[in-house]
Design a protein around this motif. Structure first.
Motif, mmCIF file in Angstrom:
data_model
loop_
_atom_site.group_PDB
_atom_site.id
_atom_site.type_symbol
_atom_site.label_atom_id
_atom_site.label_comp_id
_atom_site.label_asym_id
_atom_site.label_seq_id
_atom_site.Cartn_x
_atom_site.Cartn_y
_atom_site.Cartn_z
ATOM 1 N N SER A 45 33.565 33.216 -82.831
ATOM 2 C CA SER A 45 33.843 34.640 -83.032
ATOM 3 C C SER A 45 35.251 34.946 -82.569
ATOM 4 C CB SER A 45 32.852 35.480 -82.231
ATOM 5 O OG SER A 45 31.553 35.279 -82.700
ATOM 6 N N PRO A 46 35.922 35.871 -83.237
ATOM 7 C CA PRO A 46 37.265 36.242 -82.786
ATOM 8 C C PRO A 46 37.213 36.940 -81.430
ATOM 9 C CG PRO A 46 36.550 37.644 -84.595
ATOM 10 C CD PRO A 46 35.515 36.591 -84.425
ATOM 11 N N VAL A 77 39.515 39.228 -80.557
ATOM 12 C CA VAL A 77 39.848 40.604 -80.916
ATOM 13 C C VAL A 77 39.608 40.772 -82.410
ATOM 14 C CG1 VAL A 77 41.676 42.340 -81.057
ATOM 15 C CG2 VAL A 77 41.593 40.793 -79.106
ATOM 16 N N ARG A 78 38.915 41.856 -82.753
ATOM 17 C CA ARG A 78 38.681 42.171 -84.161
ATOM 18 C C ARG A 78 38.987 43.657 -84.359
ATOM 19 N NH1 ARG A 78 33.053 40.666 -86.310
ATOM 20 N NH2 ARG A 78 34.063 38.655 -86.169
ATOM 21 N N ASP A 129 39.105 46.541 -87.425
ATOM 22 C CA ASP A 129 38.682 46.775 -88.800
ATOM 23 C C ASP A 129 38.981 48.214 -89.209
ATOM 24 O OD1 ASP A 129 37.472 46.179 -91.289
ATOM 25 O OD2 ASP A 129 35.609 47.087 -90.604
ATOM 26 N N SER A 151 43.661 46.057 -90.365
ATOM 27 C CA SER A 151 42.575 45.137 -90.024
ATOM 28 C C SER A 151 43.160 43.776 -89.697
ATOM 29 C CB SER A 151 41.592 44.985 -91.191
ATOM 30 O OG SER A 151 40.989 46.212 -91.522
ATOM 31 N N GLU A 193 42.063 39.873 -87.153
ATOM 32 C CA GLU A 193 41.258 39.165 -86.167
ATOM 33 C C GLU A 193 42.149 38.182 -85.429
ATOM 34 O OE1 GLU A 193 38.024 37.219 -88.148
ATOM 35 O OE2 GLU A 193 36.949 39.092 -88.488
ATOM 36 N N PRO A 221 41.559 34.768 -83.199
ATOM 37 C CA PRO A 221 40.558 33.822 -82.710
ATOM 38 C C PRO A 221 40.846 33.387 -81.269
ATOM 39 C CG PRO A 221 42.149 32.703 -84.099
ATOM 40 C CD PRO A 221 42.497 34.169 -84.135
ATOM 41 N N GLU A 272 36.965 45.659 -81.536
ATOM 42 C CA GLU A 272 36.087 44.856 -80.689
ATOM 43 C C GLU A 272 36.919 43.856 -79.902
ATOM 44 O OE1 GLU A 272 33.084 42.854 -82.917
ATOM 45 O OE2 GLU A 272 32.259 44.692 -83.742
#
Length: 84
Positions: free
Chosen positions: A10-11, A13-14, A16, A36, A38, A40, A78
């Motif tokens: 999962s990244p 930081v995400r 969107d 937007s 991401e 990783p 996130e």
């Protein structure tokens, strides 16, 4: 020694569809409009652009530092799976 980043993690930081709008007497200023991305685990992101292109506004939104201001923020941010 290079380090590879697995595409299955999962990244960290995400972001969107981030939008930051500042209301003014002359109308709304859309400082960030639909960003937007991401980042990783083990990755990095560089944000570049001309003066006034929204780099600082984006960074402040990521850190939650627009709270208490008149800025209207929408979209999702996130960090480590937590909605901020």
């Amino acid at each position: 020694m290079s380090r590879s980043v697995s595409s299955h993690t999962s990244p960290v930081v995400r972001v969107d569809d981030l939008r930051v709008v500042f209301p003014t007497m002359d109308g709304d200023v859309h400082a960030v409009n639909g960003l937007s991305f991401e980042v990783p685990a083990g990755g990095a992101l560089g944000i570049v652009g001309e003066s006034g292109s929204g780099k600082s506004v984006t960074s402040l939104a990521l850190m939650g530092l627009h709270r208490g201001s008149r800025a209207r923020i929408s979209g999702a941010i996130e960090v480590a799976g937590q909605n901020v």
